[in-house]
Design a protein around this motif. Sequence first.
Motif, PDB file in Angstrom:
ATOM      1  N   UNK A 330       2.318  13.929  -2.033  1.00  0.00           N
ATOM      2  CA  UNK A 330       2.845  12.918  -1.340  1.00  0.00           C
ATOM      3  C   UNK A 330       2.485  11.506  -1.375  1.00  0.00           C
ATOM      4  N   UNK A 331       1.354  11.339  -1.899  1.00  0.00           N
ATOM      5  CA  UNK A 331       0.707   9.879  -2.322  1.00  0.00           C
ATOM      6  C   UNK A 331       1.313   9.442  -3.578  1.00  0.00           C
ATOM      7  N   UNK A 332       2.163  10.077  -4.199  1.00  0.00           N
ATOM      8  CA  UNK A 332       2.852   9.589  -5.279  1.00  0.00           C
ATOM      9  C   UNK A 332       1.894   8.771  -6.319  1.00  0.00           C
ATOM     10  N   UNK A 333       1.993   7.581  -6.420  1.00  0.00           N
ATOM     11  CA  UNK A 333       1.341   7.027  -7.664  1.00  0.00           C
ATOM     12  C   UNK A 333       0.395   5.809  -7.051  1.00  0.00           C
ATOM     13  N   UNK A 334       0.452   6.075  -5.657  1.00  0.00           N
ATOM     14  CA  UNK A 334      -0.685   5.022  -5.118  1.00  0.00           C
ATOM     15  C   UNK A 334      -2.084   5.729  -5.389  1.00  0.00           C
ATOM     16  N   UNK A 335      -3.117   4.691  -5.151  1.00  0.00           N
ATOM     17  CA  UNK A 335      -4.457   5.156  -5.589  1.00  0.00           C
ATOM     18  C   UNK A 335      -5.126   6.188  -4.568  1.00  0.00           C
ATOM     19  N   UNK A 336      -6.036   7.043  -4.837  1.00  0.00           N
ATOM     20  CA  UNK A 336      -6.525   7.956  -4.249  1.00  0.00           C
ATOM     21  C   UNK A 336      -7.774   7.356  -3.820  1.00  0.00           C
ATOM     22  N   UNK A 337      -7.574   6.358  -2.648  1.00  0.00           N
ATOM     23  CA  UNK A 337      -8.858   5.694  -2.509  1.00  0.00           C
ATOM     24  C   UNK A 337      -9.527   6.424  -1.286  1.00  0.00           C
ATOM     25  N   UNK A 338     -10.684   5.796  -0.789  1.00  0.00           N
ATOM     26  CA  UNK A 338     -11.544   6.419   0.349  1.00  0.00           C
ATOM     27  C   UNK A 338     -10.836   6.719   1.566  1.00  0.00           C
ATOM     28  N   UNK A 339     -10.032   5.745   1.927  1.00  0.00           N
ATOM     29  CA  UNK A 339      -9.209   5.750   3.327  1.00  0.00           C
ATOM     30  C   UNK A 339      -8.232   7.285   3.086  1.00  0.00           C
ATOM     31  N   UNK A 340      -7.662   7.391   1.888  1.00  0.00           N
ATOM     32  CA  UNK A 340      -6.786   8.415   1.541  1.00  0.00           C
ATOM     33  C   UNK A 340      -7.459   9.713   1.550  1.00  0.00           C
ATOM     34  N   UNK A 341      -8.841   9.619   0.997  1.00  0.00           N
ATOM     35  CA  UNK A 341      -9.623  10.953   1.130  1.00  0.00           C
ATOM     36  C   UNK A 341     -10.081  11.322   2.551  1.00  0.00           C
ATOM     37  N   UNK A 342     -10.296  10.443   3.142  1.00  0.00           N
ATOM     38  CA  UNK A 342     -10.636  10.780   4.700  1.00  0.00           C
ATOM     39  C   UNK A 342      -9.534  11.373   5.516  1.00  0.00           C
ATOM     40  N   UNK A 343      -8.293  10.620   5.133  1.00  0.00           N
ATOM     41  CA  UNK A 343      -7.015  11.242   6.009  1.00  0.00           C
ATOM     42  C   UNK A 343      -6.666  12.533   5.473  1.00  0.00           C
ATOM     43  N   UNK A 344      -6.827  12.716   4.177  1.00  0.00           N
ATOM     44  CA  UNK A 344      -6.656  14.098   3.678  1.00  0.00           C
ATOM     45  C   UNK A 344      -7.410  15.029   4.190  1.00  0.00           C
ATOM     46  N   UNK A 345      -8.827  14.830   4.275  1.00  0.00           N
ATOM     47  CA  UNK A 345      -9.736  15.943   5.017  1.00  0.00           C
ATOM     48  C   UNK A 345      -9.377  15.937   6.499  1.00  0.00           C
ATOM     49  N   UNK A 346      -8.939  14.906   7.222  1.00  0.00           N
ATOM     50  CA  UNK A 346      -8.729  14.948   8.566  1.00  0.00           C
ATOM     51  C   UNK A 346      -7.434  15.841   8.954  1.00  0.00           C
TER      52      UNK A 346
END
Length: 420
Positions: A330-346
């Motif tokens: 779902x992230x497509x080509x956007x960066x896998x940044x810290x905010x995304x990492x935390x949301x993915x874990x959540x």
Amino acid sequence: MRKILVVGAGQSGLQIALGLQAQGYEVTLMSNRTADEIRTGRVMSTQCMFHTALQHERDLQLNFWESQAPKIEGLGVSVAAPGSWAEGPAARAIDWLGRLDGYAQSVDQRVKMAGWMETFAQRGGQLVIHGAAVGDLDYFSRTYDLVLVAAGKGELVQMFARDPERSPYSEPQRALAVSYVHGLGPRPEHPDTEGVRCNLVPGVGELFVMPCLTTSGRADILFWEGIPGGPLDVFNGVKDPAEHLSLTLELMERYVPWEYARATKVELTDAGGTLAGRYAPTVRNPVGRLPGGGLVLGVADVVVANDPITGQGSNSASKCAAAYLSSIVERGDKPFDEEWMRATFDRYWATAQHVTKWTNAMLAPPPEHILNLIGAAGELQPVADRFANGFNDPADFENFFYDPEKAQAYLVEVSGAGAA
């Protein structure tokens, strides 16, 4: 094409790697062992995967062993009468079998991980056989869009800080001892039903028995969980597999004689068919920070390691892989940044929190209302069935298990329905 590195070739690492590969990502998988070394090595775990986790494998068409592995249709609970083993073999106070809505299966991880690794390589994935250190990840984090750490043991885990609010235990709560055997007879009460058997010995520990598929075909797993310092905590330092099995059977004869009765002719599946150890259940911060400033995301039991008393390890790994896979795509080509990492874990924690709460509850001495529930399941089949299906969906325990009032209301409702 986005480049992703997966470190660790267990249930979650391989499931993510194969899933991303099927979606067209450029995936590198790092394993500290070859497929052959895994296949011919020591057993790594017990694993009984329930319907939802199995469905994640089917969705990726990775259910290669489904037709060969025993179909587990029930989950039974037996409770030894407290203190009944003081004068001789223990007696059963409770014994019942709940029916699963969808069958469960157990495939020895040596079979599955080796097979999946070979499939990943055959499909063009880059497989690197190398134990990764933090320094390696520092380098790789600059050349990959995302680094996932799915190796649940070793120095890499130390990059992820313990979350004290979600980790009530700082010490291991059980001493674990596993034997894979051939020659176990059926339970005479249900000779035609393949079932996982949970035997609870109050104040001593638990014995789990589960059918599985191993490298030599159908087998059964005998799995002791002993309270540390108690009579089951005797496997530390036992190196000889035959001695390990002999100890397992001696303890069965005393504490769960109804299981021992069908184990008198068992033998180990192979020289690598035993395992012993212990670890403290721990939830960790999902984002690891590398010395060079790069970030890595922890996967499955790197970030949520529960005691195996509720049989959730491989189920949780499969569910984590499915959640992470969806988030990455779902992230497509956007960066896998810290905010995304935390949301993915959540997203994963939304299901994992129920596993952690239930597992930690089962490690503690059970309060009276839970004993009443387990006892009532022997008289009321719907209670037995609901308890059994909680292993597939632990979130349901919120509705009837933890709170004495909810438990009582549920039993009244079921009893009334039975009377009507």
